[in-house]
Scaffold this active site. Structure first.
Site, PDB file in Angstrom:
ATOM      1  CG  ASN A   9      -5.644   3.654   8.616  1.00 23.09           C
ATOM      2  OD1 ASN A   9      -5.981   4.603   7.896  1.00 23.09           O
ATOM      3  ND2 ASN A   9      -4.661   3.747   9.478  1.00 23.09           N
ATOM      4  CB  THR A  12      12.733  -9.830 -10.331  1.00 23.75           C
ATOM      5  OG1 THR A  12      13.905  -9.494 -11.058  1.00 23.75           O
ATOM      6  CG2 THR A  12      12.308 -11.250 -10.640  1.00 23.75           C
ATOM      7  CD  GLN A  69      -7.550  -0.829   6.946  1.00 27.01           C
ATOM      8  OE1 GLN A  69      -8.358  -1.682   7.317  1.00 27.01           O
ATOM      9  NE2 GLN A  69      -6.289  -0.849   7.330  1.00 27.01           N
ATOM     10  N   GLY A 100       0.807  -1.218   0.000  1.00 25.90           N
ATOM     11  CA  GLY A 100       0.000   0.000   0.000  1.00 25.90           C
ATOM     12  C   GLY A 100       0.840   1.268   0.000  1.00 25.90           C
ATOM     13  CB  CYS A 160       0.272   4.135  13.262  1.00 30.15           C
ATOM     14  SG  CYS A 160      -0.851   2.946  12.548  1.00 30.15           S
ATOM     15  CB  SER A 197      -1.898  -3.247   1.287  1.00 32.06           C
ATOM     16  OG  SER A 197      -0.993  -4.008   2.057  1.00 32.06           O
ATOM     17  N   GLY A 198      -1.739  -6.368   0.037  1.00 28.01           N
ATOM     18  CA  GLY A 198      -2.047  -7.775   0.271  1.00 28.01           C
ATOM     19  C   GLY A 198      -2.312  -8.134   1.725  1.00 28.01           C
ATOM     20  CG  HIS A 199       0.021  -6.478   5.207  1.00 23.53           C
ATOM     21  ND1 HIS A 199      -0.261  -6.080   6.486  1.00 23.53           N
ATOM     22  CD2 HIS A 199       0.516  -5.403   4.586  1.00 23.53           C
ATOM     23  CE1 HIS A 199       0.076  -4.803   6.622  1.00 23.53           C
ATOM     24  NE2 HIS A 199       0.547  -4.366   5.471  1.00 23.53           N
TER      25      HIS A 199
END
Ligand SMILES: *Cc1c(COP(=O)(O)O)cnc(C)c1O
Length: 382
Positions: A154, A240, A182, A73, A327, A202-204
């Protein structure tokens, strides 16, 4: 004291689900080829990459060529903003608009641009944590070329009027970026229907791995790459490709989109139960709009309580939640999101965010409520 953790911090990160791990595994083992190589083990990676890209594009309502895989993200947000900045330096339209409650991955690039002579408007969000279209409309000038407003917050889970923002920006010829990290999988998103020009994921936050994400870019002709190097991804995002991470992201997005309705049907009553029960405790105040918030999010302040002390007590009971200052832990600054909705310093410091996933059960929430009430009592006695 329970050994098993009740994990209620899914806005911070999520676990990797079995289906995502299964989608990743082949590319971590025998399928290790470089997608740019011509021999078969490389070509297989390239095929997997293209398949994942097509799947992500379909889920967002766009074309494959409009998807760029990134490291997450933060990179996606930076790429969108600095691409727009490069175009603005040429057109001279160096006024950008964002909101006061964006993630730091948007706010800090904006601050960096201010030092480069850009004018940035930070729209207020009032006490419900939502921007007003009338404020956006009033802020737009002939110098405005870019608007970045998150789809869902978030910390307090508030949902912004993305469709209306997209419509307004399109009518004015302004590029509209949204941080949907989110939002995706929690509310429906379709970039074409909603006139979104750029979107970060974002993946996570979606049960895929950390360190992978994507950026959707509508007008790829005017897109300025942020990461320069080899010719991967059409030369528009060098490096890559992380095939395993990308295959996992595509599967995570598929599962999130397919499970959206079922997830909300499950979480909405749990959110309502949390709000009802927690509202009854001493000095409790819900942060963010009562209705226009993610079904997965609840954020409360408890007068006279130190958020971090509460979190540590809950941790001892096997419960993971976060405080408003998680955060920026290490600093005593209260959350910029909570101060933007009018929380006092003490209210911001006493906040707790509960963020659920589709794995959260009713008994998790019942246990949490009981433990929270005990922890509040202990904190007040200490
Ligand atoms: C987590 C988060 C990000 C950052 O994503 P990373 O993949 O951790 O870099 C950006 N925006 C929002 C709204 C987030 O919640």
């Amino acid at each position: 004291m329970s050994e098993t953790t009740i994990y209620l911090d899914n806005a911070a990160t999520t676990n990797i689900t079995e289906n995502v791990l299964n989608a990743m595994m082949p590319w971590l083992k025998e399928g290790y080829g470089n997608a740019s190589s011509m021999y078969s083990v490389g070509r297989k990676s390239a095929i997997a990459l293209n398949k994942a890209r097509a799947q992500c594009a379909e889920l967002l309502g766009c074309e494959s060529r409009e998807i760029f895989f990134t490291s997450g993200g933060t990179e996606s947000d930076n790429t969108a903003i600095f691409s727009a900045a490069g175009n603005a330096e040429i057109s001279g339209k160096k006024h950008f608009i964002t909101s006061a409650i964006e993630h730091h991955a948007v706010l800090n690039p904006m601050k960096a641009l201010e030092k480069r002579g850009f004018r940035i408007t930070y729209l207020p969000v009032y006490d419900n944590g939502i921007v007003r279209i009338s404020d956006l409309e009033a802020a737009i000038t002939s110098d405005t070329s870019f608007v970045s407003i998150m789809a869902a917050n978030n910390e307090i889970g508030t949902i912004q009027p993305v469709t209306e923002i997209g419509e307004l920006c399109r009518s004015k010829g302004i590029t509209f970026h949204t941080d949907a990290v989110q939002a995706f999988g929690n509310i429906p998103i379709n970039v074409k229907e909603q006139n979104i020009d750029m979107l970060s994921l974002s993946g996570h936050k979606l049960h895929a791995m950390k360190g992978v994400g994507l950026l959707y870019v509508r007008d790829t002709a005017s897109f300025r790459p942020y990461i320069l190097g080899g010719s991967q991804q059409g030369g528009k995002r060098a490096g890559t490709e992380n095939i395993a991470g990308i295959a996992g992201l595509a599967e995570a997005m598929r599962a999130a989109a397919a499970g959206l309705e079922e997830k909300n049907a499950k979480l909405l009553p749990l959110r309502e139960k949390l709000i009802k029960e927690l509202s009854q405790t001493d000095g409790a105040k819900l942060n963010g709009d009562r209705e226009k918030r993610l079904a997965s999010n609840v954020n409360f302040s408890f007068a006279g309580i130190e958020g971090e002390a509460l979190i540590l007590r809950l941790d001892l009971m096997g419960i993971a939640v976060s405080s408003g200052s998680a955060c920026t832990s290490g600093s005593l600054d209260p959350s910029h999101v909570l101060t933007a909705i009018g929380c006092t310093y003490d209210e911001a410091r006493s906040s707790v965010r509960i963020s659920m996933s589709e794995q959260t059960s009713e008994s998790d929430i019942e246990t949490f409520i009981r433990c929270l009430k005990d922890a509040l009592r202990e904190c007040r006695c200490a």
